[in-house]
Design an enzyme around this catalytic site. Structure first.
Site, PDB file in Angstrom:
ATOM      1  N   TYR A 136       0.871  -1.204  -0.078  1.00 26.33           N
ATOM      2  CA  TYR A 136       0.088  -0.135   0.165  1.00 26.33           C
ATOM      3  C   TYR A 136       0.828   1.215  -0.080  1.00 26.33           C
ATOM      4  O   TYR A 136       0.362   2.200   0.047  1.00 26.33           O
ATOM      5  CB  TYR A 136      -0.938  -0.055   1.209  1.00 26.33           C
ATOM      6  CG  TYR A 136      -2.289  -0.885   1.009  1.00 26.33           C
ATOM      7  CD1 TYR A 136      -2.259  -2.379   0.795  1.00 26.33           C
ATOM      8  CD2 TYR A 136      -3.434  -0.131   1.061  1.00 26.33           C
ATOM      9  CE1 TYR A 136      -3.352  -2.576   0.561  1.00 26.33           C
ATOM     10  CE2 TYR A 136      -4.640  -0.744   0.803  1.00 26.33           C
ATOM     11  CZ  TYR A 136      -4.490  -2.310   0.576  1.00 26.33           C
ATOM     12  OH  TYR A 136      -5.906  -2.866   0.523  1.00 26.33           O
ATOM     13  N   LYS A 187       3.553 -15.216   2.674  1.00 26.41           N
ATOM     14  CA  LYS A 187       3.872 -16.242   1.698  1.00 26.41           C
ATOM     15  C   LYS A 187       5.210 -16.314   1.342  1.00 26.41           C
ATOM     16  O   LYS A 187       5.972 -16.064   0.210  1.00 26.41           O
ATOM     17  CB  LYS A 187       3.025 -15.300   0.216  1.00 26.41           C
ATOM     18  CG  LYS A 187       2.879 -16.179  -0.895  1.00 26.41           C
ATOM     19  CD  LYS A 187       2.299 -17.365  -0.780  1.00 26.41           C
ATOM     20  CE  LYS A 187       2.517 -18.176  -2.042  1.00 26.41           C
ATOM     21  NZ  LYS A 187       1.638 -19.681  -2.026  1.00 26.41           N
ATOM     22  N   ASP A 219      -2.368 -18.710   1.107  1.00 25.40           N
ATOM     23  CA  ASP A 219      -3.177 -19.442   0.335  1.00 25.40           C
ATOM     24  C   ASP A 219      -3.829 -20.485   1.181  1.00 25.40           C
ATOM     25  O   ASP A 219      -5.003 -20.751   1.376  1.00 25.40           O
ATOM     26  CB  ASP A 219      -2.769 -19.797  -0.749  1.00 25.40           C
ATOM     27  CG  ASP A 219      -1.544 -20.763  -0.763  1.00 25.40           C
ATOM     28  OD1 ASP A 219      -0.974 -20.435   0.585  1.00 25.40           O
ATOM     29  OD2 ASP A 219      -1.019 -21.344  -1.604  1.00 25.40           O
ATOM     30  N   ASP A 243      -6.269  -7.060   4.266  1.00 23.21           N
ATOM     31  CA  ASP A 243      -7.322  -6.622   3.469  1.00 23.21           C
ATOM     32  C   ASP A 243      -8.338  -7.840   3.152  1.00 23.21           C
ATOM     33  O   ASP A 243      -9.460  -7.700   3.308  1.00 23.21           O
ATOM     34  CB  ASP A 243      -6.887  -5.719   2.204  1.00 23.21           C
ATOM     35  CG  ASP A 243      -7.989  -5.080   1.583  1.00 23.21           C
ATOM     36  OD1 ASP A 243      -9.078  -4.721   2.201  1.00 23.21           O
ATOM     37  OD2 ASP A 243      -7.862  -5.107   0.377  1.00 23.21           O
ATOM     38  N   ASP A 247     -12.151  -9.519   4.612  1.00 18.27           N
ATOM     39  CA  ASP A 247     -13.563  -9.543   3.743  1.00 18.27           C
ATOM     40  C   ASP A 247     -13.968 -11.166   4.035  1.00 18.27           C
ATOM     41  O   ASP A 247     -15.135 -11.309   4.149  1.00 18.27           O
ATOM     42  CB  ASP A 247     -13.469  -9.156   2.386  1.00 18.27           C
ATOM     43  CG  ASP A 247     -13.656  -7.755   2.381  1.00 18.27           C
ATOM     44  OD1 ASP A 247     -13.481  -7.003   3.188  1.00 18.27           O
ATOM     45  OD2 ASP A 247     -14.112  -7.195   1.132  1.00 18.27           O
TER      46      ASP A 247
HETATM   47  C1  IPM Z   1     -10.482  -1.515   3.353  1.00 18.48           C
HETATM   48  C2  IPM Z   1     -10.681  -0.870   2.374  1.00 18.48           C
HETATM   49  C3  IPM Z   1      -9.744  -0.043   1.624  1.00 18.48           C
HETATM   50  C4  IPM Z   1      -8.489  -0.811   1.798  1.00 18.48           C
HETATM   51  C5  IPM Z   1      -9.763   0.714   0.350  1.00 18.48           C
HETATM   52  C6  IPM Z   1     -10.811   1.478   0.345  1.00 18.48           C
HETATM   53  C7  IPM Z   1      -8.476   1.543  -0.208  1.00 18.48           C
HETATM   54  O1  IPM Z   1     -10.728  -1.939   1.295  1.00 18.48           O
HETATM   55  O2  IPM Z   1     -10.508  -0.692   4.320  1.00 18.48           O
HETATM   56  O3  IPM Z   1     -10.350  -2.684   3.718  1.00 18.48           O
HETATM   57  O4  IPM Z   1      -7.998  -1.535   0.938  1.00 18.48           O
HETATM   58  O5  IPM Z   1      -7.717  -0.787   2.943  1.00 18.48           O
HETATM   59 MN    MN Z   2     -10.811  -3.894   2.198  1.00 15.32          MN
END
Ligand code: IPM
Ligand code: MN
Length: 351
Positions: A136, A187, A219, A243, A247
């Site tokens: 990032y 990784k 993975d 990240d 999710d």
């Molecule tokens: C998160 C989001 C952000 C990230 C994006 C919007 C840049 O996906 O907070 O997880 O990747 O960190």
């Molecule tokens: Mn995210």
């Protein structure tokens, strides 16, 4: 009195923030605590009108004058490059050096998990995502853009200091919260630089003999998180992997409508945001799930020392789910954003 900056942002951001602040009101009357709120206008609208994303002086003020920052969501189709979101959200993470991205995934109700046969006690994870380095950092660039010879480079930055502080934070949190196991995901089998994570994990973990440590390649981690989520308690990993894993973990416990997060640097201002985005197609329709924002408020309350209030907020969300007071993203709910917020606020006030 604790000072809070609120950036409601774009899309569904203002709607879910309104519900979280409604719950904060309830908390204040029930627990007689006070939070001083200052609303800041930054977001797509402000950027389109002024050309300014977040003025540098404001960033300094956020770092200096507040205990907490609460962000709704950022992202708007009128800003296709998303530069304001990057400047504001990633800007705060990087410039305020909020190196800990704390993303819990707890199952509040068995009916919320898509996994067969998993119980509430099988899904209780804390993910610590490194928040200031990795892929990032925007080191790299694009050369010969749009030509057949185009080159796009993004360097992944891993510093010993950066890796060490997030790993140490994960162990400290585990110890303080009665957890017995920390798992690190990298990784290292394909990316030699990730051996740094392995070595630091061993070194730092060695200082916590009461906590078991294990490692996964990312993975396999993704696979095992779905197959045997009960074998994980605390996960620590780099920025991009965190990240993605957060999710994945969120969907195991009901989805982004329920996923809160905190961005921290212990001792400094902390920034709180629901994990979900601004969901432009849902905006203004009273359909967004406010629970992620409300649970995020709970994390803020806990951080500013109102542990009782944080527990009450958590419990009220849990009760709303059990009572079927939900938006349509979970359990076929029939309620709107405001109705869910009203119910939870009332619950906090009265129970
Ligand atoms: C998160 C989001 C952000 C990230 C994006 C919007 C840049 O996906 O907070 O997880 O990747 O960190
Ligand atoms: Mn995210």
């Amino acid at each position: 009195m604790s000072k809070l900056a609120v950036i409601a942002g774009d899309g569904i951001g203002p709607e879910v923030v309104a519900e979280a602040l409604k719950v904060l009101d309830a908390v204040e009357s029930r627990f007689r605590s006070r939070v001083e709120i200052e609303r800041l206008p930054y977001g797509a609208e402000h950027y389109l009108a002024t050309g300014v994303t977040l003025p540098p002086a404001e960033m300094q003020r956020l770092g200096r004058d507040f205990d907490s920052i609460f962000v709704g969501a950022l992202g708007d189709p009128r800003v296709p490059g998303n530069e304001h979101a990057r400047d504001i959200l990633l800007g705060m993470r990087f410039q305020l050096d909020l190196y800990v991205n704390e993303r819990p995934a707890r199952l509040f109700d068995e009916r919320l998990t898509p996994l067969k046969g998993k119980r509430v006690e099988d899904l209780d994870l804390m993910i610590f995502r490194e928040n200031t380095e990795g892929l990032y950092v925007s080191i790299g660039g694009i050369f010969k853009q749009g030509t057949p010879d185009e080159i796009a480079i993004a360097e992944e930055l891993n510093t010993r200091r950066g890796v060490e502080r997030i790993i140490r934070h994960a162990f400290e949190w585990a110890r303080a919260n009665g957890r017995t196991r920390v798992t690190m995901a990298d990784k290292a089998n394909a990316i030699a630089a990730h051996s740094l994570w392995r070595r630091v994990f061993e070194e730092v973990g060695g200082e916590y003999p009461d906590i078991r440590r294990d490692t996964r390649y990312i993975d396999a981690m993704a696979m095992d998180l779905v197959r045997t989520p009960e074998s994980f308690q605390v996960i620590v990993t780099g920025n991009l992997f965190g990240d993605i894993l957060s999710d994945l973990a969120s969907i195991l416990v009901g989805g982004l409508g329920l996923a809160p997060s905190a961005n921290r640097h212990p001792g400094r201002v902390a920034m709180f945001e629901p994990v979900h985005g601004s969901a432009p197609p849902m905006a203004g329709k009273d359909v967004a799930n406010p629970m992620a924002a409300i649970l995020t408020l709970g994390m803020m309350l806990e951080t500013v020392g109102s542990a009782d209030a944080a527990r009450a907020v958590d419990r009220a969300v849990r009760d709303a789910i059990a009572a079927g007071i939900t938006t349509s993203d979970i359990l076929g709910g029939k309620h709107g954003t405001r109705a869910v917020g009203d119910w939870i606020a009332e619950r906090v006030r009265s129970v």
